[in-house]
Write a protein that holds these residues in place. Structure first.
Motif, short mmCIF file in Angstrom:
data_model
loop_
_atom_site.label_atom_id
_atom_site.label_comp_id
_atom_site.label_asym_id
_atom_site.label_seq_id
_atom_site.Cartn_x
_atom_site.Cartn_y
_atom_site.Cartn_z
N VAL A 30 -2.28 -8.51 -11.95
CA VAL A 30 -2.87 -8.24 -10.63
C VAL A 30 -1.79 -8.30 -9.55
O VAL A 30 -1.75 -7.44 -8.66
N TYR A 31 -0.92 -9.27 -9.65
CA TYR A 31 0.14 -9.40 -8.65
C TYR A 31 1.09 -8.19 -8.70
O TYR A 31 1.49 -7.66 -7.65
N GLU A 32 1.42 -7.73 -9.91
CA GLU A 32 2.30 -6.57 -10.02
C GLU A 32 1.64 -5.32 -9.42
O GLU A 32 2.27 -4.57 -8.68
N VAL A 33 0.38 -5.11 -9.74
CA VAL A 33 -0.35 -3.96 -9.20
C VAL A 33 -0.40 -4.04 -7.67
O VAL A 33 -0.11 -3.07 -6.97
N ALA A 34 -0.77 -5.20 -7.15
CA ALA A 34 -0.88 -5.37 -5.70
C ALA A 34 0.48 -5.19 -5.02
O ALA A 34 0.56 -4.58 -3.94
N THR A 35 1.53 -5.68 -5.63
CA THR A 35 2.86 -5.53 -5.06
C THR A 35 3.26 -4.06 -5.00
O THR A 35 3.83 -3.60 -4.01
N ARG A 36 2.94 -3.32 -6.04
CA ARG A 36 3.25 -1.89 -6.03
C ARG A 36 2.45 -1.15 -4.95
O ARG A 36 2.98 -0.26 -4.28
N VAL A 37 1.18 -1.49 -4.82
CA VAL A 37 0.36 -0.88 -3.77
C VAL A 37 0.94 -1.22 -2.40
O VAL A 37 1.07 -0.35 -1.53
N PHE A 38 1.28 -2.49 -2.21
CA PHE A 38 1.85 -2.95 -0.94
C PHE A 38 3.13 -2.17 -0.62
O PHE A 38 3.30 -1.66 0.50
N GLU A 54 5.86 -2.94 9.83
CA GLU A 54 6.24 -4.34 9.66
C GLU A 54 5.05 -5.31 9.66
O GLU A 54 5.21 -6.48 9.35
N SER A 55 3.86 -4.81 9.97
CA SER A 55 2.70 -5.69 10.10
C SER A 55 1.83 -5.76 8.85
O SER A 55 0.77 -6.38 8.87
N TRP A 56 2.24 -5.14 7.77
CA TRP A 56 1.48 -5.23 6.53
C TRP A 56 1.63 -6.61 5.92
O TRP A 56 2.71 -7.20 5.96
N ASN A 57 0.54 -7.14 5.37
CA ASN A 57 0.53 -8.46 4.74
C ASN A 57 -0.13 -8.38 3.37
O ASN A 57 -1.04 -7.58 3.17
N ILE A 58 0.31 -9.24 2.49
CA ILE A 58 -0.32 -9.36 1.17
C ILE A 58 -0.65 -10.84 0.98
O ILE A 58 0.19 -11.70 1.18
N ASP A 59 -1.91 -11.10 0.64
CA ASP A 59 -2.38 -12.48 0.47
C ASP A 59 -2.18 -12.95 -0.97
O ASP A 59 -1.78 -12.19 -1.84
N ASP A 60 -2.52 -14.21 -1.20
CA ASP A 60 -2.47 -14.76 -2.55
C ASP A 60 -3.65 -14.26 -3.35
O ASP A 60 -4.69 -13.88 -2.80
N ILE A 61 -3.51 -14.31 -4.66
CA ILE A 61 -4.58 -13.90 -5.56
C ILE A 61 -5.67 -14.97 -5.54
O ILE A 61 -5.38 -16.16 -5.59
N LYS A 62 -6.91 -14.49 -5.48
CA LYS A 62 -8.07 -15.39 -5.56
C LYS A 62 -8.91 -14.96 -6.74
O LYS A 62 -9.15 -13.77 -6.93
N VAL A 67 -13.59 -12.10 -11.48
CA VAL A 67 -12.96 -11.09 -10.65
C VAL A 67 -11.72 -11.68 -9.97
O VAL A 67 -11.76 -12.77 -9.42
N TYR A 68 -10.64 -10.91 -10.03
CA TYR A 68 -9.40 -11.30 -9.35
C TYR A 68 -9.26 -10.44 -8.11
O TYR A 68 -9.38 -9.22 -8.17
N GLU A 69 -9.01 -11.08 -6.96
CA GLU A 69 -8.89 -10.35 -5.70
C GLU A 69 -7.57 -10.68 -5.03
O GLU A 69 -7.10 -11.81 -5.07
N ILE A 70 -7.02 -9.66 -4.39
CA ILE A 70 -5.84 -9.86 -3.55
C ILE A 70 -5.98 -8.88 -2.39
O ILE A 70 -6.37 -7.73 -2.59
N GLU A 71 -5.75 -9.35 -1.20
CA GLU A 71 -5.98 -8.52 -0.02
C GLU A 71 -4.67 -8.06 0.59
O GLU A 71 -3.75 -8.85 0.79
N ILE A 72 -4.63 -6.76 0.87
CA ILE A 72 -3.52 -6.17 1.60
C ILE A 72 -4.09 -5.76 2.95
O ILE A 72 -5.10 -5.07 3.02
N SER A 73 -3.47 -6.22 4.03
CA SER A 73 -4.04 -5.97 5.35
C SER A 73 -2.95 -5.70 6.38
O SER A 73 -1.77 -5.97 6.15
N ASN A 74 -3.40 -5.18 7.50
CA ASN A 74 -2.53 -4.96 8.64
C ASN A 74 -3.29 -5.43 9.87
O ASN A 74 -4.40 -4.96 10.13
N ASN A 75 -2.71 -6.35 10.62
CA ASN A 75 -3.44 -6.95 11.73
C ASN A 75 -3.30 -6.21 13.06
O ASN A 75 -3.86 -6.64 14.06
N LEU A 76 -2.60 -5.10 13.07
CA LEU A 76 -2.51 -4.33 14.32
C LEU A 76 -3.83 -3.60 14.55
O LEU A 76 -4.39 -3.00 13.64
#
Length: 131
Positions: A30-38, A54-62, A67-76
């Motif tokens: 999951v971390y590898e997939v999320a990192t590639r998406v990020f 520069e405002s993209w963020n990747i959270d920890d896996i939950k 179900v495994y979740e990881i959030e990629i977000s941008n706060n702008l």
């Protein structure tokens, strides 16, 4: 008659070891997939001032149940407008539509094509280590 069940016991022990590392394997995949998406999302984000990129963020896996979740977000505040598009309004009048760039959406869809291979590779590697 004598039956040697040592090989069967060894197989059971290895299977138990494999079960114990399954969560770890999923977390790695999951971390590898999320990192590639990020990384793809950041790369495909248009640059004007650089703030959006520069405002993209990747959270920890939950893990929630199975179900495994990881959030990629941008706060702008304007990131969703760049992603999905927006109306062009001047003086209260709509003049047109600015198409979205879909940097995150496209990155997710592209990774869906190879996600199964990433998971398979992680499981095969760990399986070989145990046997």
């Amino acid at each position: 008659m004598k039956i040697d069940i040592k090989a069967l016991k060894d197989y059971k022990n290895n299977l138990d070891k494999f079960k114990s590392v399954t969560n770890e394997i999923f977390m790695e995949a999951v971390y590898e997939v999320a990192t590639r998406v990020f990384q793809a999302t950041v790369k495909n984000t248009p640059v004007d001032t650089g703030d959006l990129r520069e405002s993209w963020n990747i959270d920890d896996i939950k893990k929630k149940g199975s179900v495994y979740e990881i959030e990629i977000s941008n706060n702008l505040e304007y990131s969703t407008y760049v992603e999905f598009g927006h109306r062009i309004v001047v003086g209260g009048n709509t003049l047109g539509w600015k198409d979205g760039v879909f940097m995150l959406t496209i990155a997710e869809k592209n990774l869906e094509k190879v996600m199964d291979r990433i998971f398979q590779r992680k499981f095969e590697k760990r399986f070989k280590e145990l046997w």
